[in-house]
Design an enzyme around this catalytic site. Structure first.
Site, PDB file in Angstrom:
ATOM      1  N   ASP A 137      43.587  33.398 132.971  1.00 34.52           N
ATOM      2  CA  ASP A 137      44.716  33.963 133.513  1.00 34.52           C
ATOM      3  C   ASP A 137      45.452  33.204 132.096  1.00 34.52           C
ATOM      4  OD1 ASP A 137      43.717  36.724 133.637  1.00 34.52           O
ATOM      5  OD2 ASP A 137      44.235  35.881 135.825  1.00 34.52           O
ATOM      6  N   ARG A 138      46.602  33.189 131.925  1.00 34.94           N
ATOM      7  CA  ARG A 138      47.854  32.663 131.453  1.00 34.94           C
ATOM      8  C   ARG A 138      48.512  31.061 132.581  1.00 34.94           C
ATOM      9  NH1 ARG A 138      53.287  31.566 132.212  1.00 34.94           N
ATOM     10  NH2 ARG A 138      54.580  30.622 130.628  1.00 34.94           N
TER      11      ARG A 138
END
Length: 306
Positions: A137-138
């Site tokens: 995830d970012r």
């Protein structure tokens, strides 16, 4: 440009087989990739161009050259200094910082690890596009394993359920009980969201193993190993246990002490798909997560091992 090629000597057990059978069954080249090699790459037997219908014998030299992969026009190169942990002609392992997406989004199509890797390939004259074996995830930091060509990616995908292991560090709210265990809870997309996931009997199997490294009444530092790789699996499972990740506002975490989910992909272990060597790589946690651990758990000696 350094084109990717492979050379193998036919062993005795493949005497009299079709070349297609040897490449598909022994070398695990997919039917689709083999077709692309036929039209866009090169296939030879003892330095002579051949088709996959050729009959092989012990001692023959098989050479395969992969086709050049086309990079999508929408994946624009991004000038970005990559933290490269390991690289060979088949593999690239990056320590991804937090706040860098793995792949571009509709909102920001030019800023991601994929864009940065494409830029790196262009400068190094590597004839490939972006093939992430695992995605983060970012806001998650840590190791991303990248295959430099589709053949390597195909072989890694086959490892995901067997020999490829991913270990994470997470900081969750409260003192985790029991301190170690396994979460077996299927995960599905939440019907009211295109992003959020939830534990649901209608979901896909998801298995997470965890072990407490240290804890205070405020938070627990936990070592997590994935047996499956569902979207947001660690975040969803700890929310399900009632101990959301610190900073994970999507799944009930508090952001006042930490503005992102406290999650780091610490270690990856796998068998190299071409050398059969067992490999293990680790990445240190980012400074912001180290500060969080000191403030919430206050175990400086443990940080040295993270």
């Amino acid at each position: 440009m350094n084109l990717v090629s492979f050379q193998w000597i036919v062993p005795k057990e493949w005497e009299g087989a079709f070349l297609r059978e040897f490449l598909r069954e022994d070398k695990q080249i997919s039917r689709k990739l083999l077709k692309e090699i036929k039209f866009q790459g090169h296939l030879s037997l003892n330095d002579q161009s051949v088709t996959v219908k050729s009959v092989i014998k012990e001692g023959d030299c098989v050479c395969v050259r992969l086709p050049v992969e086309q990079v999508s026009e929408v994946l624009k190169p991004l000038q970005y200094e990559l933290d490269i942990i390991y690289e060979d002609k088949h593999i690239l392992i990056i320590n991804k910082p937090p706040y860098l997406p793995t792949i571009p989004s509709r909102e920001d199509s030019d800023y991601s690890l994929a864009n940065a890797v494409v830029n790196y390939y262009e400068k190094q004259r590597i004839p490939g596009t972006f093939h992430a074996v695992n995605r983060l995830d970012r806001n998650t930091s840590g190791l991303v394993l990248i295959a430099k060509h589709r053949y390597a990616h195909d072989l890694f995908v086959k490892q995901l359920k067997h020999t490829l292991q991913r270990t994470y560090l997470a900081v969750v709210h409260g003192r985790l009980t029991p301190p170690s265990g396994t979460v077996r809870a299927p995960i599905a997309r939440k019907t009211t969201s295109i992003i959020e996931r939830m534990v649901s009997p209608d979901g896909k199997d998801a298995i997470t193993h965890y072990h407490t490294l240290d804890a205070s009444d405020k938070a627990t530092l936990v070592d997590v190993q994935l047996e499956t790789g569902r979207t947001h699996q660690i975040r969803v499972h700890f929310h399900y246990l009632g101990h959301s990740l610190v900073g994970d506002d999507l799944y009930g975490g508090e952001t006042s002490k930490f503005p992102r989910q406290a999650l780091h992909a610490k270690r990856v272990t796998f068998v190299h798909p071409f050398t059969s060597e067992e490999m293990m790589f680790e990445a240190p946690i980012s400074d912001d997560m180290a500060t969080l651990i000191r403030e919430q758990i206050d175990d400086r000696s443990l940080l040295n091992d993270c």
